[in-house]
Design a protein around this motif. Structure first.
Motif, PDB file in Angstrom:
ATOM      1  N   THR A 220      20.244  -3.215   1.339  1.00  0.00           N
ATOM      2  CA  THR A 220      21.505  -2.522   1.624  1.00  0.00           C
ATOM      3  C   THR A 220      21.739  -2.387   3.128  1.00  0.00           C
ATOM      4  OG1 THR A 220      20.510  -0.313   1.621  1.00  0.00           O
ATOM      5  CG2 THR A 220      21.313  -1.171  -0.505  1.00  0.00           C
ATOM      6  N   ASP A 221      20.798  -2.897   3.944  1.00  0.00           N
ATOM      7  CA  ASP A 221      20.832  -2.775   5.412  1.00  0.00           C
ATOM      8  C   ASP A 221      20.697  -1.326   5.883  1.00  0.00           C
ATOM      9  OD1 ASP A 221      20.939  -5.500   5.993  1.00  0.00           O
ATOM     10  OD2 ASP A 221      23.126  -5.531   5.833  1.00  0.00           O
ATOM     11  N   GLU A 222      20.150  -0.487   5.036  1.00  0.00           N
ATOM     12  CA  GLU A 222      19.840   0.899   5.385  1.00  0.00           C
ATOM     13  C   GLU A 222      18.334   1.081   5.331  1.00  0.00           C
ATOM     14  OE1 GLU A 222      22.017   3.274   6.301  1.00  0.00           O
ATOM     15  OE2 GLU A 222      23.729   1.935   6.023  1.00  0.00           O
ATOM     16  N   ASP A 223      17.813   2.026   6.094  1.00  0.00           N
ATOM     17  CA  ASP A 223      16.369   2.266   6.040  1.00  0.00           C
ATOM     18  C   ASP A 223      16.057   3.386   5.058  1.00  0.00           C
ATOM     19  OD1 ASP A 223      15.627   4.829   8.134  1.00  0.00           O
ATOM     20  OD2 ASP A 223      17.553   3.833   8.421  1.00  0.00           O
ATOM     21  N   TYR A 224      15.014   3.157   4.253  1.00  0.00           N
ATOM     22  CA  TYR A 224      14.558   4.125   3.256  1.00  0.00           C
ATOM     23  C   TYR A 224      13.040   4.151   3.256  1.00  0.00           C
ATOM     24  CZ  TYR A 224      19.305   4.124   1.397  1.00  0.00           C
ATOM     25  OH  TYR A 224      20.660   4.243   1.262  1.00  0.00           O
ATOM     26  N   LEU A 225      12.486   5.202   2.667  1.00  0.00           N
ATOM     27  CA  LEU A 225      11.038   5.305   2.523  1.00  0.00           C
ATOM     28  C   LEU A 225      10.614   4.725   1.178  1.00  0.00           C
ATOM     29  CD1 LEU A 225      10.482   8.913   3.900  1.00  0.00           C
ATOM     30  CD2 LEU A 225       9.865   6.765   5.017  1.00  0.00           C
ATOM     31  N   TYR A 226       9.540   3.916   1.202  1.00  0.00           N
ATOM     32  CA  TYR A 226       8.994   3.312  -0.010  1.00  0.00           C
ATOM     33  C   TYR A 226       7.488   3.542  -0.045  1.00  0.00           C
ATOM     34  CZ  TYR A 226      13.403   0.854  -0.570  1.00  0.00           C
ATOM     35  OH  TYR A 226      14.733   0.551  -0.756  1.00  0.00           O
ATOM     36  N   GLY A 227       6.953   3.756  -1.240  1.00  0.00           N
ATOM     37  CA  GLY A 227       5.517   3.942  -1.411  1.00  0.00           C
ATOM     38  C   GLY A 227       4.747   2.691  -1.026  1.00  0.00           C
ATOM     39  N   LYS A 228       3.633   2.871  -0.333  1.00  0.00           N
ATOM     40  CA  LYS A 228       2.888   1.717   0.189  1.00  0.00           C
ATOM     41  C   LYS A 228       2.143   0.939  -0.887  1.00  0.00           C
ATOM     42  CE  LYS A 228      -1.088   4.480   1.531  1.00  0.00           C
ATOM     43  NZ  LYS A 228      -1.945   4.890   2.622  1.00  0.00           N
ATOM     44  N   ASP A 229       2.012   1.484  -2.086  1.00  0.00           N
ATOM     45  CA  ASP A 229       1.287   0.803  -3.164  1.00  0.00           C
ATOM     46  C   ASP A 229       1.973  -0.471  -3.636  1.00  0.00           C
ATOM     47  OD1 ASP A 229      -0.543   2.835  -3.004  1.00  0.00           O
ATOM     48  OD2 ASP A 229       0.239   3.925  -4.726  1.00  0.00           O
ATOM     49  N   CYS A 230       3.245  -0.628  -3.362  1.00  0.00           N
ATOM     50  CA  CYS A 230       3.995  -1.808  -3.809  1.00  0.00           C
ATOM     51  C   CYS A 230       4.030  -2.920  -2.765  1.00  0.00           C
ATOM     52  CB  CYS A 230       5.432  -1.406  -4.147  1.00  0.00           C
ATOM     53  SG  CYS A 230       5.542  -0.287  -5.542  1.00  0.00           S
ATOM     54  N   PHE A 231       3.226  -2.803  -1.712  1.00  0.00           N
ATOM     55  CA  PHE A 231       3.282  -3.768  -0.617  1.00  0.00           C
ATOM     56  C   PHE A 231       1.898  -4.278  -0.252  1.00  0.00           C
ATOM     57  CE2 PHE A 231       6.915  -1.000  -0.217  1.00  0.00           C
ATOM     58  CZ  PHE A 231       7.952  -1.879   0.052  1.00  0.00           C
ATOM     59  N   GLU A 232       1.877  -5.498   0.260  1.00  0.00           N
ATOM     60  CA  GLU A 232       0.674  -6.109   0.808  1.00  0.00           C
ATOM     61  C   GLU A 232       0.907  -6.264   2.314  1.00  0.00           C
ATOM     62  OE1 GLU A 232      -1.535 -10.435   0.367  1.00  0.00           O
ATOM     63  OE2 GLU A 232       0.571 -10.244  -0.220  1.00  0.00           O
ATOM     64  N   ILE A 233      -0.031  -5.790   3.126  1.00  0.00           N
ATOM     65  CA  ILE A 233       0.103  -5.919   4.572  1.00  0.00           C
ATOM     66  C   ILE A 233      -0.111  -7.375   4.972  1.00  0.00           C
ATOM     67  CG2 ILE A 233      -0.826  -5.271   6.829  1.00  0.00           C
ATOM     68  CD1 ILE A 233      -1.540  -2.545   5.599  1.00  0.00           C
ATOM     69  N   ILE A 234       0.846  -7.935   5.674  1.00  0.00           N
ATOM     70  CA  ILE A 234       0.772  -9.324   6.145  1.00  0.00           C
ATOM     71  C   ILE A 234       0.282  -9.356   7.588  1.00  0.00           C
ATOM     72  CG2 ILE A 234       2.151 -11.397   6.631  1.00  0.00           C
ATOM     73  CD1 ILE A 234       1.818 -10.737   3.655  1.00  0.00           C
ATOM     74  N   GLU A 235       0.791  -8.429   8.409  1.00  0.00           N
ATOM     75  CA  GLU A 235       0.448  -8.432   9.834  1.00  0.00           C
ATOM     76  C   GLU A 235       0.593  -7.029  10.405  1.00  0.00           C
ATOM     77  OE1 GLU A 235       1.957 -10.679  13.916  1.00  0.00           O
ATOM     78  OE2 GLU A 235       2.946 -11.101  12.027  1.00  0.00           O
ATOM     79  N   ARG A 236      -0.360  -6.642  11.229  1.00  0.00           N
ATOM     80  CA  ARG A 236      -0.281  -5.382  11.979  1.00  0.00           C
ATOM     81  C   ARG A 236       0.279  -5.694  13.354  1.00  0.00           C
ATOM     82  NH1 ARG A 236      -2.909  -1.414   9.199  1.00  0.00           N
ATOM     83  NH2 ARG A 236      -4.386  -2.161   7.646  1.00  0.00           N
ATOM     84  N   LEU A 237       1.317  -4.981  13.755  1.00  0.00           N
ATOM     85  CA  LEU A 237       1.962  -5.213  15.039  1.00  0.00           C
ATOM     86  C   LEU A 237       1.680  -4.065  15.995  1.00  0.00           C
ATOM     87  CD1 LEU A 237       5.363  -6.288  13.500  1.00  0.00           C
ATOM     88  CD2 LEU A 237       3.559  -7.790  14.282  1.00  0.00           C
ATOM     89  N   GLY A 238       1.590  -4.387  17.264  1.00  0.00           N
ATOM     90  CA  GLY A 238       1.418  -3.371  18.306  1.00  0.00           C
ATOM     91  C   GLY A 238       0.154  -2.708  18.237  1.00  0.00           C
TER      92      GLY A 238
END
Length: 82
Positions: free
Chosen positions: A64-82
């Motif tokens: 939707t081009d808006e920012d929202y909070l999502y639970g981290k359990d549904c994601f796989e970390i691809i890259e850590r930045l900074g």
């Protein structure tokens, strides 16, 4: 980038000119969504930028081009930045 100016009149009819700030938020992670796709939120397999981590939740700009909070359990970390 062009400069944008807005003109205001204060209560003394004096012109005030200001230039709005432009903020750029650098992502902290790149993650892949592992959940089921939904048309108005997230797409399965798509990589998203995490703008912030708030109390264990990822702040992500979704479909939707808006920012929202999502639970981290549904994601796989691809890259850590900074």
């Amino acid at each position: 980038m062009d400069d944008y100016y807005y003109r205001l009149l204060d209560d003394k009819d004096v012109d005030c000119v200001f230039q709005p700030e432009i903020f750029v938020i650098a992502p902290v992670l790149k993650v892949r969504f592992l959940g089921k796709s939904t048309p108005m939120t997230l797409t399965h397999g798509r990589i998203y930028d995490v703008l912030d981590i708030e109390r264990g939740w990822y702040r992500i700009i979704d479909e939707t081009d808006e920012d929202y909070l999502y639970g981290k359990d549904c994601f796989e970390i691809i890259e850590r930045l900074g």
